[in-house]
Write an enzyme that holds these catalytic residues in place. Structure first.
Site, PDB file in Angstrom:
ATOM      1  CG  HIS A  26     -39.601   0.251 -16.470  1.00 30.13           C
ATOM      2  ND1 HIS A  26     -38.980   1.328 -17.063  1.00 30.13           N
ATOM      3  CD2 HIS A  26     -40.037  -0.540 -17.480  1.00 30.13           C
ATOM      4  CE1 HIS A  26     -39.044   1.188 -18.370  1.00 30.13           C
ATOM      5  NE2 HIS A  26     -39.670   0.074 -18.645  1.00 30.13           N
ATOM      6  CE1 TYR A  39     -43.828  -2.101 -16.234  1.00 29.15           C
ATOM      7  CE2 TYR A  39     -43.845  -3.097 -18.411  1.00 29.15           C
ATOM      8  CZ  TYR A  39     -43.192  -2.805 -17.227  1.00 29.15           C
ATOM      9  OH  TYR A  39     -41.909  -3.231 -17.036  1.00 29.15           O
TER      10      TYR A  39
HETATM   11  C1  LIG Z   1     -42.276  -2.270 -22.309  1.00 30.42           C
HETATM   12  C2  LIG Z   1     -40.823  -2.244 -21.876  1.00 30.42           C
HETATM   13  C3  LIG Z   1     -40.197  -0.994 -22.406  1.00 30.42           C
HETATM   14  C4  LIG Z   1     -38.726  -0.842 -22.080  1.00 30.42           C
HETATM   15  O1  LIG Z   1     -37.900  -1.496 -22.749  1.00 30.42           O
HETATM   16  O2  LIG Z   1     -38.422  -0.115 -21.128  1.00 30.42           O
HETATM   17  C5  LIG Z   1     -40.159  -3.467 -22.343  1.00 30.42           C
HETATM   18  C6  LIG Z   1     -39.956  -4.266 -21.256  1.00 30.42           C
HETATM   19  C7  LIG Z   1     -40.334  -3.538 -20.103  1.00 30.42           C
HETATM   20  O3  LIG Z   1     -40.318  -3.946 -18.910  1.00 30.42           O
HETATM   21  O4  LIG Z   1     -40.743  -2.296 -20.445  1.00 30.42           O
END
Ligand SMILES: C[C@]1(CC(=O)O)C=CC(=O)O1
Length: 107
Positions: A26, A39
């Protein structure tokens, strides 16, 4: 700067190792998300209860994440982005529960 903090709980069926791996995926994906200034996602190492003020008994949590946006306009651009929507789809695959906290500067 708009900063949104997230408390994440992994899905019940997911191992901590797999959750950590997906958090890394992610994070890597976040670099392609338009208008997202920054992020971060960090795994919870431990949650001490010996606080010096009354303890807030919530959680447990598996990770804490945060998004930074330079302006409301950038945040709106982010929300409209198809890349951001794909990123959120990946989020759905490894986030069991989520608590967003939109913050503002003290000063
Ligand atoms: C910003 C976001 C977006 C998502 O739900 O993937 C929400 C938490 C995360 O780690 O990423």
């Amino acid at each position: 700067m708009i900063r949104i903090v997230y408390l994440l709980v992994r899905p019940e069926h997911m191992s901590p190792e797999k959750f950590a791996e997906e958090c890394r995926v992610h994070y890597d994906m976040s670099h392609d998300v338009p208008a997202l200034y920054k992020y971060e996602v960090r795994l919870v190492d431990r949650e001490p209860k010996d606080t010096h003020v009354p303890y807030l008994g919530v959680g447990p949590f598996d990770a804490v994440a945060e998004c930074w946006f330079e302006s409301e306009e950038k945040y709106q651009e982010y929300l409209k982005s198809s890349v951001r929507k794909q990123w959120f789809e990946h989020g759905k695959s490894f986030i069991g529960k989520l608590k967003p906290i939109i913050t503002r500067d003290v000063h």
